[in-house]
Design an enzyme around this catalytic site. Structure first.
Site, PDB file in Angstrom:
ATOM      1  N   ARG A  17       0.829  -1.213   0.000  1.00 39.21           N
ATOM      2  CA  ARG A  17       0.000   0.000   0.000  1.00 39.21           C
ATOM      3  C   ARG A  17       0.859   1.257   0.000  1.00 39.21           C
ATOM      4  O   ARG A  17       0.560   2.233  -0.698  1.00 39.21           O
ATOM      5  CB  ARG A  17      -0.953   0.019   1.192  1.00 39.21           C
ATOM      6  N   ASN A  35      -6.288  -2.720   1.759  1.00 37.55           N
ATOM      7  CA  ASN A  35      -6.239  -4.178   1.848  1.00 37.55           C
ATOM      8  C   ASN A  35      -7.650  -4.731   1.864  1.00 37.55           C
ATOM      9  O   ASN A  35      -8.556  -4.121   2.444  1.00 37.55           O
ATOM     10  CB  ASN A  35      -5.531  -4.622   3.132  1.00 37.55           C
TER      11      ASN A  35
END
Length: 89
Positions: A17, A35
């Site tokens: 990320r 996520n």
């Protein structure tokens, strides 16, 4: 151009990320990354065509430690792509 995708493979627990956010910032993209419960990562990005193409290539590569096995492109997400690009939790 707009991109809504789910990235599959070893993409959680490897800084994916943060890698995505930094790539988006470098390219001047709006959007977000988060996520998903199944171990994949969802991405929404908005920007010019060349930047989205470069971003897509970065998603397929991932950071060191990641192993991307798939990039599934999806229809546009109903949420707007915020600026600056953000990590959602």
């Amino acid at each position: 151009m707009y991109l809504h995708a789910v990235v599959r493979g070893r993409v959680q627990g490897v800084g994916f990320r943060w890698f995505v956010r930094e790539a988006a910032h470098r390219l001047g993209l709006a959007g977000w990354v988060k996520n998903l419960p199944d171990g994949s990562v969802e991405v929404v990005a908005d920007g010019d065509d060349a930047s989205i193409e470069s971003f897509r290539a970065s998603l397929r590569e991932g950071p060191a430690g990641a192993s991307v096995t798939g990039l599934d492109e999806l229809p546009p997400h109903p949420d707007a792509a915020p600026r600056p690009f953000a990590i959602q939790r």
